[in-house]
Scaffold this motif. Structure first.
Motif, PDB file in Angstrom:
ATOM      1  N   GLY A  79       0.475  -1.061   0.079  1.00 43.20           N
ATOM      2  CA  GLY A  79       0.193  -0.550  -0.076  1.00 43.20           C
ATOM      3  C   GLY A  79       0.856   1.205  -0.304  1.00 43.20           C
ATOM      4  N   LYS A  80       1.814   1.099  -0.364  1.00 38.76           N
ATOM      5  CA  LYS A  80       2.807   2.020  -0.841  1.00 38.76           C
ATOM      6  C   LYS A  80       2.125   3.741  -1.555  1.00 38.76           C
ATOM      7  N   THR A  81       1.134   3.407  -2.728  1.00 40.46           N
ATOM      8  CA  THR A  81       0.570   4.345  -3.148  1.00 40.46           C
ATOM      9  C   THR A  81      -0.199   5.888  -2.781  1.00 40.46           C
ATOM     10  N   ALA A  82      -1.177   4.693  -1.536  1.00 41.21           N
ATOM     11  CA  ALA A  82      -1.799   5.802  -0.612  1.00 41.21           C
ATOM     12  C   ALA A  82      -1.070   6.782  -0.087  1.00 41.21           C
ATOM     13  N   VAL A  83       0.275   6.139   0.395  1.00 37.77           N
ATOM     14  CA  VAL A  83       0.778   6.798   1.245  1.00 37.77           C
ATOM     15  C   VAL A  83       1.784   7.924   0.506  1.00 37.77           C
ATOM     16  N   ALA A  84       2.063   7.884  -0.756  1.00 43.34           N
ATOM     17  CA  ALA A  84       2.526   8.820  -2.065  1.00 43.34           C
ATOM     18  C   ALA A  84       1.967   9.460  -1.886  1.00 43.34           C
ATOM     19  N   LEU A  85       0.798   9.402  -2.226  1.00 42.78           N
ATOM     20  CA  LEU A  85      -0.928  10.456  -2.579  1.00 42.78           C
ATOM     21  C   LEU A  85      -0.490  11.160  -1.784  1.00 42.78           C
ATOM     22  N   TRP A  86      -0.839  11.283  -0.138  1.00 44.70           N
ATOM     23  CA  TRP A  86      -0.777  11.728   1.040  1.00 44.70           C
ATOM     24  C   TRP A  86      -0.078  12.551   1.342  1.00 44.70           C
ATOM     25  N   LEU A  87       1.422  12.175   0.449  1.00 46.71           N
ATOM     26  CA  LEU A  87       2.005  13.772   0.651  1.00 46.71           C
ATOM     27  C   LEU A  87       1.965  14.628  -0.887  1.00 46.71           C
ATOM     28  N   LEU A  88       1.515  13.910  -1.453  1.00 53.89           N
ATOM     29  CA  LEU A  88       1.606  14.656  -3.163  1.00 53.89           C
ATOM     30  C   LEU A  88       0.629  15.583  -2.893  1.00 53.89           C
ATOM     31  N   GLY A 109       0.292  24.371  -1.180  1.00 52.99           N
ATOM     32  CA  GLY A 109       0.193  25.586  -2.604  1.00 52.99           C
ATOM     33  C   GLY A 109       1.018  25.176  -2.654  1.00 52.99           C
ATOM     34  N   PHE A 110       1.564  23.905  -3.265  1.00 55.48           N
ATOM     35  CA  PHE A 110       2.840  23.875  -4.235  1.00 55.48           C
ATOM     36  C   PHE A 110       2.590  22.939  -5.264  1.00 55.48           C
ATOM     37  N   GLN A 111       3.214  22.174  -5.700  1.00 53.24           N
ATOM     38  CA  GLN A 111       2.957  21.125  -6.299  1.00 53.24           C
ATOM     39  C   GLN A 111       3.555  19.462  -6.444  1.00 53.24           C
ATOM     40  N   GLY A 112       2.686  18.589  -6.885  1.00 54.96           N
ATOM     41  CA  GLY A 112       3.668  16.977  -6.540  1.00 54.96           C
ATOM     42  C   GLY A 112       4.388  16.526  -7.692  1.00 54.96           C
ATOM     43  N   ALA A 113       4.730  15.461  -7.887  1.00 53.06           N
ATOM     44  CA  ALA A 113       5.230  14.844  -8.607  1.00 53.06           C
ATOM     45  C   ALA A 113       5.825  13.586  -8.425  1.00 53.06           C
ATOM     46  N   ILE A 114       5.427  12.622  -9.676  1.00 50.58           N
ATOM     47  CA  ILE A 114       5.520  10.921  -8.788  1.00 50.58           C
ATOM     48  C   ILE A 114       6.394  10.521 -10.428  1.00 50.58           C
ATOM     49  N   MET A 115       8.250   9.939 -10.147  1.00 51.86           N
ATOM     50  CA  MET A 115       7.922  10.086 -10.981  1.00 51.86           C
ATOM     51  C   MET A 115       8.760   7.974 -11.082  1.00 51.86           C
ATOM     52  N   GLY A 165       6.752  21.472  -5.161  1.00 48.21           N
ATOM     53  CA  GLY A 165       6.957  21.274  -3.190  1.00 48.21           C
ATOM     54  C   GLY A 165       7.355  18.918  -2.227  1.00 48.21           C
ATOM     55  N   ALA A 166       7.002  18.125  -3.465  1.00 46.35           N
ATOM     56  CA  ALA A 166       7.366  17.315  -2.466  1.00 46.35           C
ATOM     57  C   ALA A 166       7.551  16.544  -4.303  1.00 46.35           C
ATOM     58  N   VAL A 167       8.047  15.717  -4.039  1.00 47.58           N
ATOM     59  CA  VAL A 167       8.816  14.954  -5.532  1.00 47.58           C
ATOM     60  C   VAL A 167       8.766  13.501  -4.982  1.00 47.58           C
ATOM     61  N   VAL A 168       7.661  11.694  -5.478  1.00 50.14           N
ATOM     62  CA  VAL A 168       7.805  10.370  -5.511  1.00 50.14           C
ATOM     63  C   VAL A 168       8.623  10.218  -6.538  1.00 50.14           C
ATOM     64  N   VAL A 169       9.344   9.212  -5.546  1.00 51.83           N
ATOM     65  CA  VAL A 169      10.528   8.485  -7.113  1.00 51.83           C
ATOM     66  C   VAL A 169      10.036   7.107  -6.686  1.00 51.83           C
ATOM     67  N   ASP A 170       9.821   6.849  -7.759  1.00 47.57           N
ATOM     68  CA  ASP A 170       9.517   4.966  -7.343  1.00 47.57           C
ATOM     69  C   ASP A 170      10.028   4.286  -7.712  1.00 47.57           C
ATOM     70  N   GLU A 171      11.348   4.173  -7.424  1.00 43.85           N
ATOM     71  CA  GLU A 171      12.796   3.553  -8.422  1.00 43.85           C
ATOM     72  C   GLU A 171      11.964   2.556  -8.306  1.00 43.85           C
ATOM     73  N   GLN A 172      11.581   1.262  -7.152  1.00 46.19           N
ATOM     74  CA  GLN A 172      11.081  -0.266  -7.248  1.00 46.19           C
ATOM     75  C   GLN A 172      12.349  -0.225  -6.990  1.00 46.19           C
ATOM     76  N   HIS A 173      13.080  -0.982  -7.862  1.00 52.52           N
ATOM     77  CA  HIS A 173      14.257  -1.551  -7.178  1.00 52.52           C
ATOM     78  C   HIS A 173      15.846  -1.344  -8.118  1.00 52.52           C
ATOM     79  N   ARG A 174      15.521  -0.385  -8.672  1.00 48.94           N
ATOM     80  CA  ARG A 174      16.687   0.044  -9.148  1.00 48.94           C
ATOM     81  C   ARG A 174      17.243   1.695  -8.371  1.00 48.94           C
ATOM     82  N   PHE A 175      17.803   1.105  -8.248  1.00 50.52           N
ATOM     83  CA  PHE A 175      18.902   3.010  -7.354  1.00 50.52           C
ATOM     84  C   PHE A 175      19.617   3.477  -8.221  1.00 50.52           C
ATOM     85  N   GLY A 176      19.658   5.094  -7.869  1.00 51.42           N
ATOM     86  CA  GLY A 176      20.216   5.467  -8.837  1.00 51.42           C
ATOM     87  C   GLY A 176      20.056   6.724  -7.846  1.00 51.42           C
ATOM     88  N   VAL A 177      21.107   6.636  -7.298  1.00 54.05           N
ATOM     89  CA  VAL A 177      22.192   7.768  -6.115  1.00 54.05           C
ATOM     90  C   VAL A 177      22.092   9.235  -7.332  1.00 54.05           C
TER      91      VAL A 177
END
Ligand code: ADP
Ligand code: MG
Length: 705
Positions: free
Chosen positions: A300-309, A316-322, A399-411
């Protein structure tokens, strides 16, 4: 050009005394090593002690033995066309035996007369002679090398066909005198507290141990060093983030988040609530959040992500999910839109947030329009792929970015992204449960929230390993039964195209076969990663709509595809996948209330392969599997080592050396707390070491702050 005066270890191998240009070249082509430092850190894989050796007088015919001997003679025979036999006669004090190879004449050049070597193999009587067929061997002393090997313990180095362990041993040996006095960069008091030997001593000992007991102390020291430098790097980075950046506090408590919680079709799990409250605390501060949200597939990560966005939007900010792939971006868009619907998504009547999807297959005209709207602030939440969002999209107030990396880690990606917006809060989501030990190293600069609990009412996926082809019919029968009951199935293949090198079922060929022979009565679809986007989208849509019964695919379904009606998955050549990957894959079934079934076709030929298949069948605990993967396959193969800094770990094993991980981390963070710039002269060597190791771009953040 490295400044070799300041750092002798940066001396190119070819210029090091005792290493010929030819050997330097062979070492570079085999391992990519260029400098003295690289080769000095090429540690023995294991050791052979004289005590392990048999001599021929005591060897039993029929047994596996390890013998040291000197090559006495070489004979090449060709009894018929296509058959070359190489016979090398070897003797020790107790007598002589013959080593034989078929069609591998090159061993003669490695073993000229006079060469001393260790041979391992089964000793048999053949035609009246003691014979060892295809032995494994290790050259101790080449014909013209009078020095030989006198020690009690013989180090065996990871070697390749081009360069033998013996040559590597000699090359390392040549470096130990002129370069072995390496600087001791760990502060004296830490070294003493852990009772560790000096670094130079440890280095010498691991390459030339007087006995095996000495190896373990030396190894401890070098393991600690690797982990300590890595952790100092992480601590500096975290410091830099905390100190230099100015973020924007966001309201975790507001109209949109409240309405989301009221309209969710479920009650959040305790783990979800905890994660939201941790995030809430972070974003209330005027400093950007850097948090990792890890949770198994379906947690249930999606609901948490959406909560942040939404917290960003209501402030008053925008959000992005990648998302890492287009399929996944599409999926996120669909899921978020559904969750936002009760809030009036679309900027409609109730002032709900406006959501937009930006991927490579968005038409040029639409993309232009969306870009303008994002820049103008009319779009509140943008869903897109990593590539798309990290290039060329300008936000009005991100204001907030969610990076869905699944298992690709990209520093790298993380760093670039942060530069885009106005220091947005960043939440990185991963579905690969990361064992704690790894999280501390890989993500040591982040805070971590863990969803360690699945929503109630899930029926666990039952996994079977089918080693026997006779079970295939039964598996197809199960697919038919599920489809008859109105459900759907996945068939996952390791490769897209037929390959002549390895025998694996390719997705394309398998789709053909299933359509033609196995399920002529069912609707079979095909997707793979690089098929035209339109086509892929159409197939995925059809599958979601229930118009495809059996979806044949490569691992594109691994991430994010959410079709609750799919209940069975067959995985071909399952032993070619990592455990975490298989766990992700099977997470695609059993997402609804109907129980899921996963059949893994695999006939592993190694003990390791069998252990892995047994593990995946035994447990559905993602953490346990990730640990198992780490233990069996090693850190470098499980995660993208280049980007994570894990490639600097030559000796340290995160699972076995967890104690050292912890100690090194505590020490490093305390040290950086005291001396954030490593400016204390007593930390000068440490500072140089950190720069030397992390200086090739991975330390851009060091300078950047
Ligand atoms: P993942 O962590 O894999 O991204 P999702 O966020 O996609 O998981 O959630 C998986 C499924 O579980 C979705 O269908 C979602 O609606 C549902 N879900 C999420 N949280 C809960 C919950 N607390 N109770 C019941 N179902 C939930
Ligand atoms: Mg998800």
């Amino acid at each position: 050009m490295p400044d070799t005066k300041a750092d002798p270890l940066a001396t190119p191998l070819a210029r090091a005394p005792g290493v010929s240009p030819t050997v330097a070249k062979a070492i570079e082509s085999a391992f990519g090593y260029r400098t003295v430092r690289d080769l000095l850190e090429h540690y023995p894989r294991r050791y052979l002690t004289r005590g392990d050796l048999t001599d021929l007088a005591h060897a039993k015919a029929g047994a596996e033995v390890t013998l040291v001997g000197t090559v006495k003679g070489i004979a090449k025979k060709m009894p018929r066309r296509n058959l070359k036999i190489l016979e090398i006669r070897v003797g020790d004090r107790g007598g002589a035996w013959v080593c034989t190879w078929f069609n591998q004449p090159w061993h003669a050049t490695r073993l000229p007369v006079g060469t001393m070597a260790v041979f391992s193999g089964r000793l048999m009587w053949k035609a009246g002679r003691l014979t060892m067929a295809n032995p494994v061997y290790e050259v101790l002393r080449e014909g013209d090398d009078p020095e030989g090997f006198a020690n009690e313990v013989i180090p065996l180095y990871p070697a390749t066909k081009e360069i033998s362990s013996g040559r590597l041993r000699r090359a390392v040996g040549a470096l130990l005198e002129p370069f072995g006095q390496v600087p001791d960069f760990v502060p004296e008091e830490l070294r003493r507290a852990h009772r560790l030997p000096a670094r130079a001593h440890a280095l010498r000992t691991i390459h030339r141990p007087p006995d095996l007991a000495a190896v373990s102390k030396a190894r401890d020291r070098l393991v600690y060093d690797e982990l300590f430098v890595l952790q100092v790097g992480l601590a500096l980075r975290r410091r830099a983030q905390a100190g230099a950046e100015q973020g924007h506090p966001l309201q975790g408590d507001g109209d949109l988040t409240k309405r989301l919680m009221e309209s969710l079709p479920f009650r959040p799990t305790r783990a979800q609530s905890r994660a939201m409250s941790e995030i809430s605390t972070d974003i209330a501060r005027p400093r950007p959040m850097h948090r990792l949200l890890q949770g198994d597939v379906g947690s249930g990560k999606t609901a948490v992500a959406l909560w942040l966005l939404l917290a960003a939007v209501q402030s008053g900010f925008q959000g992005a999910i990648m998302a890492p792939t287009e399929v996944l971006a599409d999926q996120h868009f669909i899921n978020l839109r559904a969750l936002l619907e009760p809030l009036g998504e679309g900027g409609g009547l109730f002032g709900g947030p406006r959501l937009a999807l930006l991927t490579a297959s968005t038409s040029a005209a639409t993309r232009e329009r969306l870009r303008a709207e994002v820049a103008g602030g009319e779009v509140d939440i943008v869903v897109g792929t990593h590539a798309l969002l990290s290039e060329g999209v300008g936000f009005r107030r991100l204001g907030a970015v969610v990076v869905d990396e699944q298992h690709r880690f990209g520093v790298h990606q993380r760093v670039r992204l942060r530069e885009k917006g106005d220091q947005p809060h960043v939440l990185i989501m991963t579905a690969t449960p990361i064992p704690r030990t790894l999280a501390l190293t890989l993500y040591g600069d982040l805070d971590v929230s863990t969803l360690d609990e699945l929503p109630p009412g899930r029926s666990p996926v039952v996994t079977h390993v089918a080693a026997d082809e006779s079970l295939r019919e039964r598996a197809y029968q199960r697919v038919r039964e599920e489809v008859a009951a109105g459900h759907q199935a996945y068939v996952v293949c390791a490769l897209k195209d037929e390959s002549d090198k390895i025998e694996v079922r390719s997705a394309k060929a398998e789709a053909e076969r299933l359509r033609g022979e196995v399920f002529p009565d069912l609707r079979v679809g095909l997707v793979y990663g690089d098929m035209p986007a339109k086509q892929k989208e159409a197939t995925m849509d059809a599958f979601r709509a229930g118009d495809v019964d059996v979806l044949v695919s490569t691992t594109v379904v691994e991430v994010g595809v959410d079709v609750a009606n799919a209940t069975v998955m067959l995985v071909e050549d399952a032993d070619r996948f990592g455990l975490s990957q298989l766990h992700q894959l099977r997470g695609r079934v059993g997402r609804g209330s109907a129980p899921g079934l996963c059949v893994l076709f695999a006939d592993p030929q190694t003990g390791e392969g069998r252990a892995r298949m047994a593990a995946i069948a035994r447990t559905t605990d993602g953490f346990e599997l990730a640990n198992e993967d780490l233990r069996i396959r090693g850190e470098g193969t499980v995660f993208d080592a280049r980007q994570s800094g894990l490639s600097d770990l030559k000796l340290a094993r995160l699972v076995e050396d967890f104690d050292w991980v912890r100690k090194a981390r505590t020490d490093a963070f305390a040290l950086v707390e005291e001396d954030p710039e490593l400016a204390d002269p007593a930390h000068g060597r440490l500072q140089r070491e950190v720069m030397a190791r992390l200086g090739d771009g991975r330390a851009e953040w060091l300078a950047r702050g």
